[in-house]
Design a protein around this motif. Structure first.
Motif, PDB file in Angstrom:
ATOM      1  N   ALA A  62       2.416   4.885  10.475  1.00  0.00           N
ATOM      2  CA  ALA A  62       2.150   4.371   9.125  1.00  0.00           C
ATOM      3  C   ALA A  62       1.598   2.952   9.171  1.00  0.00           C
ATOM      4  CB  ALA A  62       3.432   4.410   8.302  1.00  0.00           C
ATOM      5  N   GLU A  63       2.116   2.124  10.075  1.00  0.00           N
ATOM      6  CA  GLU A  63       1.634   0.746  10.204  1.00  0.00           C
ATOM      7  C   GLU A  63       0.184   0.710  10.662  1.00  0.00           C
ATOM      8  OE1 GLU A  63       1.386  -3.215   9.968  1.00  0.00           O
ATOM      9  OE2 GLU A  63       3.084  -2.003   9.276  1.00  0.00           O
ATOM     10  N   GLU A  64      -0.177   1.604  11.580  1.00  0.00           N
ATOM     11  CA  GLU A  64      -1.565   1.648  12.046  1.00  0.00           C
ATOM     12  C   GLU A  64      -2.512   2.068  10.919  1.00  0.00           C
ATOM     13  OE1 GLU A  64      -1.535   4.274  15.350  1.00  0.00           O
ATOM     14  OE2 GLU A  64      -0.446   2.889  16.681  1.00  0.00           O
ATOM     15  N   GLU A  65      -2.103   3.034  10.116  1.00  0.00           N
ATOM     16  CA  GLU A  65      -2.952   3.477   9.002  1.00  0.00           C
ATOM     17  C   GLU A  65      -3.011   2.432   7.899  1.00  0.00           C
ATOM     18  OE1 GLU A  65      -2.062   7.279   7.428  1.00  0.00           O
ATOM     19  OE2 GLU A  65      -1.945   8.257   9.382  1.00  0.00           O
ATOM     20  N   ASN A 102      12.041   8.460  13.254  1.00  0.00           N
ATOM     21  CA  ASN A 102      11.608   7.498  12.238  1.00  0.00           C
ATOM     22  C   ASN A 102      10.729   6.407  12.838  1.00  0.00           C
ATOM     23  OD1 ASN A 102      11.876   6.379   9.458  1.00  0.00           O
ATOM     24  ND2 ASN A 102      12.781   4.673  10.576  1.00  0.00           N
ATOM     25  N   ILE A 103      11.048   5.953  14.060  1.00  0.00           N
ATOM     26  CA  ILE A 103      10.289   4.865  14.670  1.00  0.00           C
ATOM     27  C   ILE A 103       8.844   5.286  14.948  1.00  0.00           C
ATOM     28  CG2 ILE A 103      11.062   5.469  17.003  1.00  0.00           C
ATOM     29  CD1 ILE A 103      11.039   2.442  17.602  1.00  0.00           C
ATOM     30  N   ASP A 104       8.649   6.536  15.343  1.00  0.00           N
ATOM     31  CA  ASP A 104       7.288   7.030  15.597  1.00  0.00           C
ATOM     32  C   ASP A 104       6.501   7.137  14.290  1.00  0.00           C
ATOM     33  OD1 ASP A 104       8.001   7.235  18.263  1.00  0.00           O
ATOM     34  OD2 ASP A 104       8.623   9.340  18.063  1.00  0.00           O
ATOM     35  N   VAL A 105       7.171   7.606  13.236  1.00  0.00           N
ATOM     36  CA  VAL A 105       6.506   7.742  11.935  1.00  0.00           C
ATOM     37  C   VAL A 105       6.092   6.372  11.400  1.00  0.00           C
ATOM     38  CG1 VAL A 105       6.815   8.479   9.541  1.00  0.00           C
ATOM     39  CG2 VAL A 105       7.712   9.882  11.394  1.00  0.00           C
ATOM     40  N   MET A 106       6.972   5.360  11.524  1.00  0.00           N
ATOM     41  CA  MET A 106       6.668   4.033  11.008  1.00  0.00           C
ATOM     42  C   MET A 106       5.544   3.362  11.794  1.00  0.00           C
ATOM     43  SD  MET A 106       8.395   3.279   8.306  1.00  0.00           S
ATOM     44  CE  MET A 106       8.006   4.954   7.811  1.00  0.00           C
ATOM     45  N   LYS A 107       5.464   3.610  13.096  1.00  0.00           N
ATOM     46  CA  LYS A 107       4.364   3.068  13.888  1.00  0.00           C
ATOM     47  C   LYS A 107       3.031   3.653  13.437  1.00  0.00           C
ATOM     48  CE  LYS A 107       6.826   1.917  18.168  1.00  0.00           C
ATOM     49  NZ  LYS A 107       7.008   2.255  19.611  1.00  0.00           N
ATOM     50  N   VAL A 113       0.865  -1.188   0.000  1.00  0.00           N
ATOM     51  CA  VAL A 113       0.000   0.000   0.000  1.00  0.00           C
ATOM     52  C   VAL A 113       0.901   1.238   0.000  1.00  0.00           C
ATOM     53  CG1 VAL A 113      -1.973  -1.094   1.123  1.00  0.00           C
ATOM     54  CG2 VAL A 113      -0.156  -0.120   2.518  1.00  0.00           C
ATOM     55  N   GLU A 114       0.306   2.369  -0.371  1.00  0.00           N
ATOM     56  CA  GLU A 114       1.086   3.596  -0.516  1.00  0.00           C
ATOM     57  C   GLU A 114       1.186   4.400   0.784  1.00  0.00           C
ATOM     58  OE1 GLU A 114      -2.692   6.133  -2.301  1.00  0.00           O
ATOM     59  OE2 GLU A 114      -0.907   5.810  -3.517  1.00  0.00           O
ATOM     60  N   THR A 115       0.638   3.874   1.884  1.00  0.00           N
ATOM     61  CA  THR A 115       0.644   4.606   3.155  1.00  0.00           C
ATOM     62  C   THR A 115       2.065   4.882   3.630  1.00  0.00           C
ATOM     63  OG1 THR A 115      -1.387   3.427   3.711  1.00  0.00           O
ATOM     64  CG2 THR A 115      -0.282   4.612   5.484  1.00  0.00           C
ATOM     65  N   PHE A 116       2.931   3.861   3.533  1.00  0.00           N
ATOM     66  CA  PHE A 116       4.306   4.044   3.987  1.00  0.00           C
ATOM     67  C   PHE A 116       5.037   5.083   3.139  1.00  0.00           C
ATOM     68  CE2 PHE A 116       3.137  -0.216   5.383  1.00  0.00           C
ATOM     69  CZ  PHE A 116       3.556  -0.200   6.700  1.00  0.00           C
ATOM     70  N   GLY A 117       4.792   5.072   1.831  1.00  0.00           N
ATOM     71  CA  GLY A 117       5.437   6.054   0.958  1.00  0.00           C
ATOM     72  C   GLY A 117       5.027   7.475   1.281  1.00  0.00           C
ATOM     73  N   GLU A 118       3.746   7.662   1.632  1.00  0.00           N
ATOM     74  CA  GLU A 118       3.291   9.009   1.991  1.00  0.00           C
ATOM     75  C   GLU A 118       3.964   9.500   3.269  1.00  0.00           C
ATOM     76  OE1 GLU A 118      -0.869   8.455   2.251  1.00  0.00           O
ATOM     77  OE2 GLU A 118      -1.199   8.388   0.065  1.00  0.00           O
ATOM     78  N   HIS A 119       4.118   8.617   4.253  1.00  0.00           N
ATOM     79  CA  HIS A 119       4.795   9.013   5.492  1.00  0.00           C
ATOM     80  C   HIS A 119       6.289   9.267   5.258  1.00  0.00           C
ATOM     81  CE1 HIS A 119       1.082   7.708   7.404  1.00  0.00           C
ATOM     82  NE2 HIS A 119       1.510   8.254   8.536  1.00  0.00           N
ATOM     83  N   LEU A 120       6.900   8.452   4.391  1.00  0.00           N
ATOM     84  CA  LEU A 120       8.314   8.679   4.073  1.00  0.00           C
ATOM     85  C   LEU A 120       8.497   9.995   3.330  1.00  0.00           C
ATOM     86  CD1 LEU A 120       9.314   5.066   2.955  1.00  0.00           C
ATOM     87  CD2 LEU A 120       9.984   6.208   5.063  1.00  0.00           C
ATOM     88  N   ARG A 121       7.547  10.325   2.464  1.00  0.00           N
ATOM     89  CA  ARG A 121       7.613  11.616   1.753  1.00  0.00           C
ATOM     90  C   ARG A 121       7.488  12.773   2.737  1.00  0.00           C
ATOM     91  NH1 ARG A 121       6.728  13.012  -3.622  1.00  0.00           N
ATOM     92  NH2 ARG A 121       6.129  15.181  -3.927  1.00  0.00           N
ATOM     93  N   ALA A 122       6.606  12.616   3.721  1.00  0.00           N
ATOM     94  CA  ALA A 122       6.471  13.663   4.742  1.00  0.00           C
ATOM     95  C   ALA A 122       7.765  13.820   5.539  1.00  0.00           C
ATOM     96  CB  ALA A 122       5.305  13.310   5.672  1.00  0.00           C
ATOM     97  N   GLN A 123       8.484  12.708   5.746  1.00  0.00           N
ATOM     98  CA  GLN A 123       9.767  12.796   6.442  1.00  0.00           C
ATOM     99  C   GLN A 123      10.794  13.589   5.640  1.00  0.00           C
ATOM    100  OE1 GLN A 123      10.347   8.446   7.542  1.00  0.00           O
ATOM    101  NE2 GLN A 123      11.098   9.416   9.407  1.00  0.00           N
ATOM    102  N   VAL A 124      10.805  13.386   4.323  1.00  0.00           N
ATOM    103  CA  VAL A 124      11.730  14.144   3.478  1.00  0.00           C
ATOM    104  C   VAL A 124      11.375  15.630   3.495  1.00  0.00           C
ATOM    105  CG1 VAL A 124      12.719  14.358   1.163  1.00  0.00           C
ATOM    106  CG2 VAL A 124      12.071  12.113   2.009  1.00  0.00           C
TER     107      VAL A 124
END
Length: 507
Positions: A429-432, A422-427, A395-406
């Motif tokens: 993203a996993e929930e979404e 990064n760990i908070d962002v990935m958590k 799914v594209e959810t992780f990519g959107e969160h990674l883009r927000a990180q950049v």
């Protein structure tokens, strides 16, 4: 010289076979003897003898064992087979196998056993392969060729894993075609401008867009007759969507300094311009196709760097799996290999980015931060490609969160605002992603049901259609046909008169 084995293991499509080498004591002459006897089954049967055979239980078991052998791993069935049929004291037993990796795997299972492979084993196995049907004629398996064909098909299907949701091969071919189309369309557009500018040079300055220029050239053609066509302004307005420019084009056509050309030249220009316009339209449709394929194949990578950059990364790596295996340092300079090796050779500065330069993040960063943002973006691309490759439902959810990180990293370079961990962002993203995966699975099930329904309806329609009936002849037609046949049979054949009889009749 290779050691002469006591036993030889042969893997067939129907099972494992263990052969005993009879003349093992004649180590000096066995290699030429085997070479000479490969073509003669009577001679070869004096060298080896079948002592044990273990058939596979079913097709799935055969495929599983075949995959293990191809990877050089001793399967549990093979270990049990050798455990039962080899001598109990395996310290001095030499067994010949076809692969060095398999020999290493057997040593792990049987430390006392001494597996060997090499030229001598290869020749013996070649003879067994040629004469296996004769050597194993007492076995209940008679359709050996069918078993080989079936296992070959199953093995090939297992290796070529086709998943409609991860078609990275289609992405690779499509992005290569898109790049080629860009080059060709630019070249052809330049040729059209040079060609048509002999007749109407002012149009190039008024209409800068290449696609619109080509369509305007097809609409105008002969500028001397533009005033005679009342529908020309409407056609140009549909193309350009600017009334002021349309009026400027019509006025420039009336007062143009271009030369007059013949109708034949205009006809060729029109054909070529129409082809270029159709290529441009196809290029737009191809871009939409790549966008759709990338969203189903690598959604996180597409959300992070865009469809075209992501597709070029996959194409340059060879596949999505290869890209996922690359470290971030490799992805950062992917596409700049020549510059890298030139810098290493001349001991100058290495390149900061390759294909990632086309990403919008590199252009937005300041000159001093381009290298740092490129390194950070490559790191996120590595994470996105691995998530897409090894997720069951990408799914594209992780990519959107990674883009927000950049984006946050860019703001950090500009304003000093500390980004989230990064760990908070990935958590988050996993929930979404849990809800998104559920929606994707529902869509897939719905599409599969719809496709199945269409197939069932098509099959029912074909079954309901009655077969074409032959036209029955009426009884009167049958009677007439019988009378004609009888008349033809009873009608006497006329004898051909000789030339002399014809002359007498004439006299």
């Amino acid at each position: 010289m290779a050691e002469v084995p006591h036993f030889v293991l042969y893997e067939h499509a129907v099972g494992y076979a263990l052969f005993k080498v009879k003349e093992f004591e004649d180590a000096g002459n066995i290699l030429p003897q085997v070479n000479d006897s490969v073509g003669d089954v009577s001679k070869f049967s004096n060298i080896v003898n079948l002592i044990a055979f273990d058939p596979f239980k079913n097709t799935e078991s055969a495929l599983e064992n075949c995959n293990s052998i191809s990877e050089g791993v001793a399967h549990a069935d093979l270990i049990n087979f050798l455990q039962q049929n080899l001598p109990q004291k395996k310290k001095k037993v030499i067994i010949g196998v076809n692969d060095g990796k398999l020999a290493s795997s057997l040593v792990e299972s049987f430390p006392e056993l001494k597996p060997t492979f090499g030229n001598l084993i290869t020749e013996i196995l070649r003879g067994i392969r040629v004469h296996f049907e004769t050597l194993a004629k007492k076995l209940p398996h008679h359709s050996l060729s069918k078993a080989q064909l079936s296992l070959g098909h199953s093995y090939s299907r297992g290796k070529v894993k086709f998943d409609v949701h991860r078609v990275d091969n289609m992405v690779i071919q499509s992005i290569a075609l898109l790049d080629q189309l860009d080059k060709d369309i630019n070249l052809f557009g330049m040729r059209i401008r040079e060609w048509y500018s002999y007749h109407y040079p002012e149009l190039y300055k008024i209409v800068g867009d290449q696609y619109k220029y080509v369509r305007c050239a097809v609409a105008i053609l002969d500028r001397n007759k533009s005033s005679e066509d009342p529908e020309l302004p409407a056609k140009l307005l549909e193309i350009i969507e600017d009334e002021e420019k349309v009026a400027e084009i019509v006025e420039a056509a009336r007062t143009s300094m271009g030369m007059d050309i013949s109708d034949l030249d205009l006809m060729n220009i029109e054909r070529f311009a129409a082809r270029v316009a159709s290529l441009t339209e196809y290029r737009q449709r191809l871009h939409g196709y790549i966008k759709d394929r990338m969203h189903s194949c690598a959604p996180s990578l597409s959300a992070l760097v865009g469809e075209q950059v992501g597709a070029r990364l996959i194409s340059h790596a060879g596949s999505l799996t290869n890209l996922a295996k690359f470290p971030a340092s490799t992805i950062q300079i992917l596409g700049a290999e020549k510059a890298l090796f030139r810098a290493l050779k001349t001991r100058s500065n290495t390149p900061k980015y390759g294909l990632l330069f086309h990403s919008p993040f590199i252009g937005r960063a300041a000159a001093k931060n381009k290298g740092r943002i490129s390194r950070f973006l490559a790191n996120k691309c590595t994470m996105a490609s691995r998530i897409d490759c090894f997720s069951e439902v990408p799914v594209e959810t992780f990519g959107e969160h990674l883009r927000a990180q950049v984006e946050e990293r860019l703001r950090y370079f500009e304003t000093g605002e500390v980004p989230a961990k990064n760990i908070d962002v990935m958590k988050a993203a996993e929930e979404e992603a849990v809800g998104t995966r559920t929606k994707v699975l529902k869509k897939r099930k719905k599409a599969a049901k719809k496709a199945k329904k269409i197939l069932d309806e098509t099959a029912e329609e074909e079954a309901d259609e009655p077969p074409p009936k032959k036209k029955k002849k009426s009884a009167v037609a049958d009677a007439d046909e019988e009378m004609e046949n009888v008349a033809l049979e009873e009608k006497p054949k006329k004898k051909r008169k000789s030339k002399k009889a014809d002359d007498e009749e004439e006299e």
